[in-house]
Design a protein around this motif. Sequence first.
Motif, PDB file in Angstrom:
ATOM      1  N   PRO B 341       0.815  -1.215   0.000  1.00 25.20           N
ATOM      2  CA  PRO B 341       0.000   0.000   0.000  1.00 25.20           C
ATOM      3  C   PRO B 341       0.855   1.275   0.000  1.00 25.20           C
ATOM      4  CG  PRO B 341      -0.252  -1.196   2.081  1.00 25.20           C
ATOM      5  CD  PRO B 341       0.456  -2.092   1.132  1.00 25.20           C
ATOM      6  N   THR B 342       2.018   1.214   0.654  1.00 19.68           N
ATOM      7  CA  THR B 342       2.886   2.384   0.657  1.00 19.68           C
ATOM      8  C   THR B 342       3.373   2.682  -0.752  1.00 19.68           C
ATOM      9  OG1 THR B 342       3.592   1.571   2.800  1.00 19.68           O
ATOM     10  CG2 THR B 342       4.795   3.428   1.909  1.00 19.68           C
ATOM     11  N   GLY B 343       3.733   1.611  -1.464  1.00 15.25           N
ATOM     12  CA  GLY B 343       4.177   1.779  -2.843  1.00 15.25           C
ATOM     13  C   GLY B 343       3.063   2.359  -3.705  1.00 15.25           C
ATOM     14  N   ILE B 344       1.835   1.859  -3.502  1.00 15.39           N
ATOM     15  CA  ILE B 344       0.701   2.359  -4.291  1.00 15.39           C
ATOM     16  C   ILE B 344       0.575   3.867  -4.127  1.00 15.39           C
ATOM     17  CG2 ILE B 344      -1.818   2.329  -4.426  1.00 15.39           C
ATOM     18  CD1 ILE B 344      -1.709  -0.625  -3.717  1.00 15.39           C
ATOM     19  N   LYS B 345       0.739   4.328  -2.884  1.00 17.72           N
ATOM     20  CA  LYS B 345       0.613   5.765  -2.657  1.00 17.72           C
ATOM     21  C   LYS B 345       1.670   6.532  -3.453  1.00 17.72           C
ATOM     22  CE  LYS B 345      -0.900   7.346   1.129  1.00 17.72           C
ATOM     23  NZ  LYS B 345      -2.309   7.320   0.748  1.00 17.72           N
ATOM     24  N   LEU B 346       2.888   6.031  -3.348  1.00 19.69           N
ATOM     25  CA  LEU B 346       3.992   6.707  -4.031  1.00 19.69           C
ATOM     26  C   LEU B 346       3.741   6.754  -5.543  1.00 19.69           C
ATOM     27  CD1 LEU B 346       6.600   7.737  -2.693  1.00 19.69           C
ATOM     28  CD2 LEU B 346       7.734   5.728  -3.565  1.00 19.69           C
ATOM     29  N   PHE B 347       3.314   5.604  -6.094  1.00 17.80           N
ATOM     30  CA  PHE B 347       3.084   5.555  -7.540  1.00 17.80           C
ATOM     31  C   PHE B 347       1.943   6.497  -7.919  1.00 17.80           C
ATOM     32  CE2 PHE B 347       4.599   0.946  -7.004  1.00 17.80           C
ATOM     33  CZ  PHE B 347       5.909   1.344  -7.084  1.00 17.80           C
ATOM     34  N   ASN B 348       0.915   6.564  -7.075  1.00 19.48           N
ATOM     35  CA  ASN B 348      -0.205   7.436  -7.403  1.00 19.48           C
ATOM     36  C   ASN B 348       0.196   8.908  -7.392  1.00 19.48           C
ATOM     37  OD1 ASN B 348      -1.881   5.316  -7.862  1.00 19.48           O
ATOM     38  ND2 ASN B 348      -3.134   5.597  -6.047  1.00 19.48           N
ATOM     39  N   ILE B 350       3.154   9.990  -8.201  1.00 23.40           N
ATOM     40  CA  ILE B 350       3.864  10.194  -9.462  1.00 23.40           C
ATOM     41  C   ILE B 350       2.862  10.230 -10.614  1.00 23.40           C
ATOM     42  CG2 ILE B 350       5.605   9.228 -11.027  1.00 23.40           C
ATOM     43  CD1 ILE B 350       6.965   8.030  -8.544  1.00 23.40           C
ATOM     44  N   GLY B 351       1.863   9.331 -10.547  1.00 20.47           N
ATOM     45  CA  GLY B 351       0.823   9.311 -11.570  1.00 20.47           C
ATOM     46  C   GLY B 351       0.066  10.633 -11.641  1.00 20.47           C
ATOM     47  N   PHE B 366       9.130  21.036  -1.812  1.00 18.88           N
ATOM     48  CA  PHE B 366       9.234  20.215  -0.605  1.00 18.88           C
ATOM     49  C   PHE B 366       8.555  18.875  -0.802  1.00 18.88           C
ATOM     50  CE2 PHE B 366      10.508  24.076   1.675  1.00 18.88           C
ATOM     51  CZ  PHE B 366      11.494  23.548   2.490  1.00 18.88           C
ATOM     52  N   CYS B 367       7.430  18.872  -1.536  1.00 18.44           N
ATOM     53  CA  CYS B 367       6.752  17.601  -1.766  1.00 18.44           C
ATOM     54  C   CYS B 367       7.592  16.678  -2.647  1.00 18.44           C
ATOM     55  CB  CYS B 367       5.392  17.827  -2.407  1.00 18.44           C
ATOM     56  SG  CYS B 367       4.233  18.510  -1.238  1.00 18.44           S
ATOM     57  N   LEU B 368       8.327  17.272  -3.610  1.00 22.07           N
ATOM     58  CA  LEU B 368       9.183  16.440  -4.452  1.00 22.07           C
ATOM     59  C   LEU B 368      10.342  15.884  -3.635  1.00 22.07           C
ATOM     60  CD1 LEU B 368       9.139  18.609  -7.680  1.00 22.07           C
ATOM     61  CD2 LEU B 368       7.811  16.560  -7.157  1.00 22.07           C
ATOM     62  N   GLY B 369      10.889  16.732  -2.732  1.00 21.73           N
ATOM     63  CA  GLY B 369      11.904  16.227  -1.798  1.00 21.73           C
ATOM     64  C   GLY B 369      11.344  15.066  -1.007  1.00 21.73           C
TER      65      GLY B 369
ATOM     66  N   ALA C  65       9.152  12.523 -14.927  1.00 23.63           N
ATOM     67  CA  ALA C  65       7.836  13.161 -14.895  1.00 23.63           C
ATOM     68  C   ALA C  65       7.961  14.634 -14.537  1.00 23.63           C
ATOM     69  CB  ALA C  65       6.929  12.437 -13.899  1.00 23.63           C
ATOM     70  N   ILE C  66       8.798  14.911 -13.544  1.00 24.31           N
ATOM     71  CA  ILE C  66       8.950  16.302 -13.108  1.00 24.31           C
ATOM     72  C   ILE C  66       9.522  17.147 -14.236  1.00 24.31           C
ATOM     73  CG2 ILE C  66      10.177  17.819 -11.498  1.00 24.31           C
ATOM     74  CD1 ILE C  66      10.158  15.350  -9.559  1.00 24.31           C
ATOM     75  N   PHE C  67      10.546  16.583 -14.918  1.00 23.06           N
ATOM     76  CA  PHE C  67      11.205  17.350 -15.967  1.00 23.06           C
ATOM     77  C   PHE C  67      10.277  17.551 -17.165  1.00 23.06           C
ATOM     78  CE2 PHE C  67      13.798  17.546 -19.805  1.00 23.06           C
ATOM     79  CZ  PHE C  67      14.563  18.667 -19.504  1.00 23.06           C
ATOM     80  N   ARG C  68       9.668  16.450 -17.570  1.00 25.21           N
ATOM     81  CA  ARG C  68       8.866  16.461 -18.795  1.00 25.21           C
ATOM     82  C   ARG C  68       7.613  17.319 -18.630  1.00 25.21           C
ATOM     83  NH1 ARG C  68       5.670  15.756 -22.364  1.00 25.21           N
ATOM     84  NH2 ARG C  68       4.986  13.954 -23.563  1.00 25.21           N
ATOM     85  N   PHE C  69       6.990  17.266 -17.454  1.00 21.05           N
ATOM     86  CA  PHE C  69       5.708  17.933 -17.299  1.00 21.05           C
ATOM     87  C   PHE C  69       5.799  19.220 -16.494  1.00 21.05           C
ATOM     88  CE2 PHE C  69       4.732  13.397 -17.905  1.00 21.05           C
ATOM     89  CZ  PHE C  69       4.020  13.514 -19.089  1.00 21.05           C
TER      90      PHE C  69
END
Lengths: 195, 560, 345
Positions: B341-348, B350-351, B366-369, C65-69
């Motif tokens: 579930p932690t991975g799902i959150k991370l992928f979402n 990014i999605g 900061f969120c990207l960090g 994703a960050i770079f492209r978008f």
Amino acid sequence: MATATLPPVQQLKQPDKGTVGIICLIMAESALFAIFVVAYLFYIGKSLNGPYPKDILEYPIWASICLLSSSATIVMAERALTRHRMGGFKIWWAITILLGAEFLRQTGIEWYRFIHNLHFTVGTNLFGTTFYMLVGLHASHVIVGLIFLLLVFGVTVSGFPIATQERRVKFLSWYWHFVDAVWIVVFTVVYVIGR
Amino acid sequence: MATLDYPLDRPIRRPREWSLSTLFYEWVATVDHKRLGIMYVMSSIVFLVVAGLMATVMRIQLAIPNNHFVAPDTFNRMFTMHGTTMVFLVGMPILAGFANYLVPLMIGTRDMAFPRLNAFGFWIFLFGGLLLYFSYLGGGGLSGAGTAPDVGWFAYSPLTGRAFSRGASTDYWILGILLTGVGSLASAINIIVTTLTMRCPGMTLARMPLFVWMMFLDSYLILVALPPLSACQIMLLADRFLGARFFDTQMGGSAVLWQHFFWFFGHPEVYILIFPGFACVSEIIPVFSRKPIFGRPAMVGAVVAIGFISLGVWAHHMFTVGMTSLSNTFFAASTLIIAIPTGIKLFNWIGTMWGGRIRLATPMLFCLGFLFQFLAAGLTGVMLGVASFDWQLSDSYFVVGHFHFVLVGALLFALFGGMYYWFPKVSGKCLNETLGKWHFWLFAIGFNVTFIPMHFAGFLGMPRRIYTYEAGRGWEIWNLISTIGVPIQIIATALFVANILWTYFKEKEVGDDPWDAWTLEWATTSPPPVYNFEAIPEVRSSRPLWDLKHPEDPDWKYER
Amino acid sequence: MTKRFRRLLALTLSPAILAGLEERRVGNIFQTVATPGDAVRQSAILVLSIAAGIFLVVATVAAYAIFRFRRRPGDDLTEPPQVYGSTQIEIAWTVIPLLIVFVLIGVTARVVAGVQDHPIPKDAIHATVVGHQWWWEIRYPDYGFTTANELHVPVSEKPGETPTVLRLQSMDVIHSFWVPQLAGKTDVIPNRENVMWIDPRETGIYFGNCAEYCGTQHAGMLLKVIVHQKAEFEAWVASQQQVAAEDASAAAGRATFESLACVNCHAIRDTPAQAGHTGRGKFGPDLTHVASRLTLASGVITNTPEHLREWIRDPQVAKPGNFMPAMQLTEQQIKDVAAYLETLK
């Protein structure tokens, strides 16, 4: 603007604040008791020295009857309140208080026998530690319940229109039922399994 | 952009009167959830700085081998107070603060369910925190000099027993944390009741902002996991004051029982601390990517899953106590499963960014960090979850590196993001972007310089909680690098504080909705009036302000 | 620093029986030399590689994703297409991690069972390691002697050839036995006995620490495992089994030692200072062969005459907070007692 085409707003049926609150409180209290119960179960038979449960514990039958029947009497009191029969409410409420007090008295007698006569204390062994802490934690909840029961009784006899507080009386009775339910667990763990 | 059809009320700002009684009514007697939220956040920032300074002292001590900068007892008290403070006096109140301020605004209501309970929760937390720090003055009791607790934040028995911890310092630890626990419980119950009973018309659970969802589940975790901590602290108190034997190994008591009880609280606690981070990120990333959160039901489902599985993983802190191979494997398995579930959150997350139009403003930075550092933290967590690997890593500096990646690299970054994001809500002014970017980059660099080397020190066998170490064990270079990162972090934090002050006093107001956001808190003025909304809003989707701003393509067309 | 280190090195290597043993100060968990450590290392490398792979893939995708978008200057301010999710993609990134996790669980189960449920060989050497605040008591029940802070074991040329089984007990609080190059750590817990085993295949002096915070001098609770050739190990055992050396020249020191409170905590076997029933002589390390050890104070200082005298003068200088008080001895008494202890080879 586009307001005309907006779908209707869904009206929500949300539960009562107090109901959710008291359920949360009971959940938290259950978690608290669970740990003490686990500790009791974990330490059954691990005491290095006596006295052991089978030597001194007696079934608190009368105390249990008192406490468990107080759950019934508080229901009767509530029913009287919803039907606005104040006389009945006061009587049933007072009986509930007396039953709760009698339970505490019985616990007191048991503890007096243990501590004063048998010199069995919280530090005697693991049984003493877990016994006094679990039974004591429950008894302290009975005391808290009794204080609130007395408060309700006090304001009622001094003329406060308690019928306006039906909701809160209901929450108090839930708490009281919870304390009773915990006693069933404590009784089973301490006096049945633990012996 | 369409005009808003929410009635925005603009209260007349009267000039401030600075008298003692207004101060008292505004800040002490208040039951306003926004005030209390600000007070929670401010007090946790103060504790953050105090505990950060302690960490600085510890890093100086460890910079070189055989250092004599502080005495062993001083060091031991510092790591105890640092850990205890960060968990109970920074992490817990800051989550209560964010939730208090934002939950009622986000669900479109005027206050929390129990405002006075709310105020009680704050003050009892503050009192508990101050009581803990009072131990520096009064911990030895009337007879002796003050001593702070020195038993570590998880206070393993029997080190905390009367025999090994004399004086009153451990009692301060127990009582202080018991009290803050009562405060956390009060605010948790409040948040649960508020979200379940006070949502505005149209806001079904499915439409609730993810922030509220996560704070709600967070509160549920507090409700279930915190009483066990209180229970075992009461047991310890009984041991210390009444002569009970719960953790007295001489009388047959078990030293491992405390660990089970503590970690039954302690591991859910980690999720309790990180959920607010998830909450902030789940609000900020969509707004700055200009897209709705990707896979919203899965996001909620993942947090629910984490909330339940996290109650069954506690013994992964105890792989070295000699449990059976079966238990070790069970807890390793449950721990590893939580990675899904932690991975799902991370992928979402990014999605959500994918295909968006990402605005790289400070909150987003900061969120990207957070994203990258949380990814690293999660993966080191997987390593620790593999029971056999944990035999080497447990209680080493690798663990220290890991949980700082979680709590600083992920949580604190997310909270910083949250502060930059919601500061205009609270004050009406946006924090300065230039200072903010400096803050971000310096903090990110300082953080990584400090905490990456710790993993390597752990690989080389450095145990945690040692006040000094001998030369030649291969740890010198990693510790030195680690310490070098500290001043960078201090400068960054100072920039943050400076930024708040500068912005508050010098910057111009930016309007009610500077980020062009979609959740209800932006539908009122910034800062909001005491009563939040003049008319209670009505919503038809999970992004009510999107619907308003895009009547031609509203969300409610696509949501059930 | 380095100068001090070199001096330390020179001093540590001096005792004859230890000559030729290489010091392994760095407890690199990826340079293991015993079966339990190896098992952990192999699984660790696998887990590390998987984790590194995941990090690379996910971080690259995120960075891309960050770079492209990212919003570029001059972009129009229209909103991008609003995408709410994709069931297929979400199922994919649930199932793939699930498979990886199953692999990891399988690996864990195998390694855990392999190390923990490994049968203890009958002919193993047995040692009981007792954690104290802040030192290690090491008993060899089969050989009938007790030593401290330095665990001596024979080398195993082939894996599991002459393993040593350690029974871990604690006198007070929780400690943890950790010598990274030999095995993962095992906690040393009062009222509970944990068992672990090691079969080091290379001789040397392996450094370790107490790995569970145990109070003031947790950092000063150092540990050494000295792995000998088999013959040397037997010689060492024989020397430790001997009664304490009697040296007439140290009579004054011996008299001082036996007449003072030293004997309340420290035992010297087969002398009036031996351990008693009431716990006398059991609180501190056994000193029967103290002079044969590499270090004093559980590894905090090297065992040199100078250090020994300083230690006796005031133990709180080298290891603040430890339970040995400064005995307020005169300079002469210090010199005598140190001289006596140095005869206890």
